[in-house]
Design a protein around this motif. Structure first.
Motif, PDB file in Angstrom:
ATOM      1  N   ASP A 118       0.815  -1.209   0.000  1.00 21.77           N
ATOM      2  CA  ASP A 118       0.000   0.000   0.000  1.00 21.77           C
ATOM      3  C   ASP A 118       0.852   1.263   0.000  1.00 21.77           C
ATOM      4  O   ASP A 118       0.339   2.351   0.234  1.00 21.77           O
ATOM      5  CB  ASP A 118      -0.950  -0.009   1.203  1.00 21.77           C
ATOM      6  CG  ASP A 118      -2.097  -0.993   0.989  1.00 21.77           C
ATOM      7  OD1 ASP A 118      -2.960  -0.709   0.143  1.00 21.77           O
ATOM      8  OD2 ASP A 118      -2.105  -2.046   1.641  1.00 21.77           O
ATOM      9  N   THR A 119       2.148   1.120  -0.260  1.00 20.63           N
ATOM     10  CA  THR A 119       2.997   2.286  -0.426  1.00 20.63           C
ATOM     11  C   THR A 119       4.190   1.908  -1.309  1.00 20.63           C
ATOM     12  O   THR A 119       4.694   0.784  -1.245  1.00 20.63           O
ATOM     13  CB  THR A 119       3.469   2.836   0.937  1.00 20.63           C
ATOM     14  OG1 THR A 119       4.235   4.034   0.727  1.00 20.63           O
ATOM     15  CG2 THR A 119       4.312   1.816   1.694  1.00 20.63           C
ATOM     16  N   TYR A 120       4.605   2.854  -2.144  1.00 24.95           N
ATOM     17  CA  TYR A 120       5.729   2.619  -3.057  1.00 24.95           C
ATOM     18  C   TYR A 120       6.195   3.978  -3.570  1.00 24.95           C
ATOM     19  O   TYR A 120       5.481   4.983  -3.482  1.00 24.95           O
ATOM     20  CB  TYR A 120       5.275   1.714  -4.212  1.00 24.95           C
ATOM     21  CG  TYR A 120       6.386   1.288  -5.159  1.00 24.95           C
ATOM     22  CD1 TYR A 120       7.438   0.496  -4.711  1.00 24.95           C
ATOM     23  CD2 TYR A 120       6.389   1.678  -6.495  1.00 24.95           C
ATOM     24  CE1 TYR A 120       8.461   0.101  -5.560  1.00 24.95           C
ATOM     25  CE2 TYR A 120       7.402   1.282  -7.368  1.00 24.95           C
ATOM     26  CZ  TYR A 120       8.437   0.491  -6.888  1.00 24.95           C
ATOM     27  OH  TYR A 120       9.450   0.096  -7.734  1.00 24.95           O
ATOM     28  N   GLU A 175       6.305   7.859  -3.086  1.00 23.79           N
ATOM     29  CA  GLU A 175       5.944   8.230  -1.720  1.00 23.79           C
ATOM     30  C   GLU A 175       7.208   8.225  -0.848  1.00 23.79           C
ATOM     31  O   GLU A 175       8.116   7.427  -1.068  1.00 23.79           O
ATOM     32  CB  GLU A 175       4.898   7.268  -1.150  1.00 23.79           C
ATOM     33  CG  GLU A 175       3.630   7.139  -2.008  1.00 23.79           C
ATOM     34  CD  GLU A 175       2.921   8.465  -2.259  1.00 23.79           C
ATOM     35  OE1 GLU A 175       3.079   9.388  -1.444  1.00 23.79           O
ATOM     36  OE2 GLU A 175       2.234   8.584  -3.278  1.00 23.79           O
ATOM     37  N   ASN A 201       8.612   7.414   2.490  1.00 23.09           N
ATOM     38  CA  ASN A 201       8.613   6.751   3.789  1.00 23.09           C
ATOM     39  C   ASN A 201       9.539   5.550   3.676  1.00 23.09           C
ATOM     40  O   ASN A 201       9.939   5.146   2.575  1.00 23.09           O
ATOM     41  CB  ASN A 201       7.192   6.343   4.228  1.00 23.09           C
ATOM     42  CG  ASN A 201       6.526   5.396   3.250  1.00 23.09           C
ATOM     43  OD1 ASN A 201       6.927   4.240   3.128  1.00 23.09           O
ATOM     44  ND2 ASN A 201       5.495   5.867   2.548  1.00 23.09           N
ATOM     45  N   ALA A 225       8.278   2.506   1.425  1.00 21.39           N
ATOM     46  CA  ALA A 225       8.283   2.793  -0.012  1.00 21.39           C
ATOM     47  C   ALA A 225       9.696   2.778  -0.575  1.00 21.39           C
ATOM     48  O   ALA A 225       9.955   2.213  -1.647  1.00 21.39           O
ATOM     49  CB  ALA A 225       7.617   4.142  -0.267  1.00 21.39           C
ATOM     50  N   SER A 242       0.006   7.019  -6.980  1.00 21.66           N
ATOM     51  CA  SER A 242       0.756   7.966  -6.168  1.00 21.66           C
ATOM     52  C   SER A 242       0.130   9.353  -6.251  1.00 21.66           C
ATOM     53  O   SER A 242      -0.458   9.728  -7.272  1.00 21.66           O
ATOM     54  CB  SER A 242       2.206   8.028  -6.658  1.00 21.66           C
ATOM     55  OG  SER A 242       2.895   9.061  -6.012  1.00 21.66           O
ATOM     56  N   GLU A 255       0.640   9.160   4.301  1.00 20.52           N
ATOM     57  CA  GLU A 255       1.620   8.778   3.282  1.00 20.52           C
ATOM     58  C   GLU A 255       1.388   7.345   2.798  1.00 20.52           C
ATOM     59  O   GLU A 255       1.871   6.955   1.735  1.00 20.52           O
ATOM     60  CB  GLU A 255       3.037   8.900   3.853  1.00 20.52           C
ATOM     61  CG  GLU A 255       3.504  10.330   4.034  1.00 20.52           C
ATOM     62  CD  GLU A 255       3.110  10.925   5.379  1.00 20.52           C
ATOM     63  OE1 GLU A 255       2.214  10.351   6.035  1.00 20.52           O
ATOM     64  OE2 GLU A 255       3.675  11.964   5.772  1.00 20.52           O
ATOM     65  N   CYS A 256       0.697   6.549   3.595  1.00 21.22           N
ATOM     66  CA  CYS A 256       0.337   5.184   3.201  1.00 21.22           C
ATOM     67  C   CYS A 256      -1.101   5.238   2.685  1.00 21.22           C
ATOM     68  O   CYS A 256      -1.996   5.676   3.407  1.00 21.22           O
ATOM     69  CB  CYS A 256       0.448   4.244   4.413  1.00 21.22           C
ATOM     70  SG  CYS A 256       0.305   2.504   3.991  1.00 21.22           S
ATOM     71  N   ARG A 257      -1.308   4.838   1.445  1.00 18.26           N
ATOM     72  CA  ARG A 257      -2.614   5.007   0.822  1.00 18.26           C
ATOM     73  C   ARG A 257      -3.360   3.681   0.745  1.00 18.26           C
ATOM     74  O   ARG A 257      -2.762   2.627   0.575  1.00 18.26           O
ATOM     75  CB  ARG A 257      -2.456   5.622  -0.569  1.00 18.26           C
ATOM     76  CG  ARG A 257      -1.754   6.984  -0.531  1.00 18.26           C
ATOM     77  CD  ARG A 257      -1.652   7.618  -1.893  1.00 18.26           C
ATOM     78  NE  ARG A 257      -2.939   8.002  -2.420  1.00 18.26           N
ATOM     79  CZ  ARG A 257      -3.549   9.152  -2.154  1.00 18.26           C
ATOM     80  NH1 ARG A 257      -2.992  10.027  -1.351  1.00 18.26           N
ATOM     81  NH2 ARG A 257      -4.713   9.439  -2.698  1.00 18.26           N
TER      82      ARG A 257
END
Length: 380
Positions: free
Chosen positions: A8-10, A13, A15, A18, A42, A65-67
């Motif tokens: 759920d993050t890449y 992004e 963090n 990611a 994104s 930041e995590c979608r």
């Protein structure tokens, strides 16, 4: 080996999860290993590549930041049917992770998971502690079918074993590019840009948010002995929900830079004298390793994954979480003693030099291959 990865993050992004995942896919490409990556779209434009499929998403309430993706199940299923993965790797236990979880179980494909974020520890900061019991019930159910669960640090492994999340937990550590983050990049640019006249610069890098205990950074700085404080400037680098209210307050000798990356960030690390990081919620602490690679001693919390990076009294100091008095004492010692600071910085750099990304990813790949081979033997 064909790996289907759900996250759920890449990139792009910003963090730790990611960035680690982007390095991992770069490594897979370099090794010629096929993969398909399923991630949310994104909020920042990013070049499309055929291995990466993105889906409409909304921000996650605890961590924007995590979608949270709104996946197209038919499209994902068709892609997976054509790709025929030999291993499924799930890095976050939300919408996309749930789809990979279901597909792997249905088609009896070996699955591994990686645990990156202590969401349960965030609850107290957002007044949601009533959810902790249900989060752990869900996490235990979610991780049950996996052959192995990867965690970033020994502390996280011990925590998950205690919670009985899984019986087969392996450490997948983190690395640092110690040629990019290097003491050779020390310069006066940051002093000139922000008109810093003080002798020492104390640095914090991270998300400007409650779970990072940013208030401990500020309280520590304000509580320094007057003779130390008047010669010290606090530099706070990062973005997040608390940046606007904190930066608008009148803080003498404190500069909030906002988000930084790349060469500018590497120069900032190398140009400061000590790094303070009181966050107790980290599963690892990537910024700590970046500071260490830059020969900066770190004053960190004796909590979470950070305590596995700092050798107390050797390459930095560990302080009891939220204990301002201990943070003040350790910060004062470092800022007053240039020789000690240099010695600890050198030890920190030596430690960081041993944390190679290639070694870490090779170990991960070997572990994934062993999972595949074990399943093959059992089904033969």
């Amino acid at each position: 080996m064909r790996i289907a990865i759900f996250s759920d993050t890449y990139a792009p992004e910003i963090n730790g999860v990611a960035r680690t995942l982007k390095r991992y896919t770069d490594f897979l490409e370099k090794r010629g290993i096929e993969y398909k990556l399923f991630v949310p779209e994104s909020s920042t434009p990013f070049p499309a590549v055929p291995q990466v499929q993105r889906f409409t998403s909304i921000p996650f309430v605890l961590y924007p930041e995590c979608r949270i993706a709104l996946p197209n199940p038919i499209h994902i299923r068709q892609t997976l049917d054509e790709f025929q993965p030999t291993l499924i790797h799930i890095t976050t236990p939300f919408n996309l992770g749930l789809f990979g979880h279901h597909y792997g179980r249905k088609h009896q494909i070996p699955m591994v998971a990686s645990y990156h974020t202590n969401f349960d520890e965030y609850l107290d900061y957002y007044h949601l502690t009533f959810m902790e019991k249900w989060i752990w019930k869900y996490m235990n159910w979610f991780h049950r079918p996996f052959e192995k669960v990867f965690v970033p640090s020994k502390h996280t492994k011990d925590k998950l074993l205690k919670k009985e999340l899984h019986s087969n937990i392996d450490i997948w550590g983190r690395g640092v590019d110690h040629t990019f983050f290097s003491p050779t990049k020390r310069s006066n640019k940051i002093r000139e840009k922000h008109n810093i006249k003080e002798k020492n610069i104390l640095l914090f890098v991270g998300r400007i948010a409650p779970e990072k205990d940013i208030h401990i950074v500020l309280e520590t700085f304000h509580a320094l002995p007057e003779n130390v404080k008047k010669e010290t400037h606090l530099l706070v680098v990062g973005d997040g929900p608390q940046l606007k209210p904190l930066s608008e307050a009148n803080h003498k000798q404190i500069t909030f830079t906002g988000f930084m990356e790349g060469e500018e960030l590497a120069e900032v690390y190398a140009s400061c004298d000590a790094f303070i990081f009181p966050s107790p919620t980290e599963t690892f602490g990537n910024v700590v390793l970046e500071a260490q690679a830059s020969s900066i001693p770190v004053i960190g919390a004796k909590a979470g994954g950070v305590q596995n990076l700092i050798e107390d009294g050797i390459n930095g100091y560990l302080c009891s979480e939220k204990n301002v008095e201990e943070f003040v004492r350790s910060t004062t010692i470092l800022l007053e003693d240039k020789v000690l600071r240099k010695s600890m910085g050198e030890r920190a750099r030596e430690f960081a030099n041993c944390q190679s990304w290639d070694n870490i990813f090779n170990q991960l790949l070997h572990s994934c291959l062993s999972v595949q081979e074990r399943i093959k033997r059992h089904t033969a």
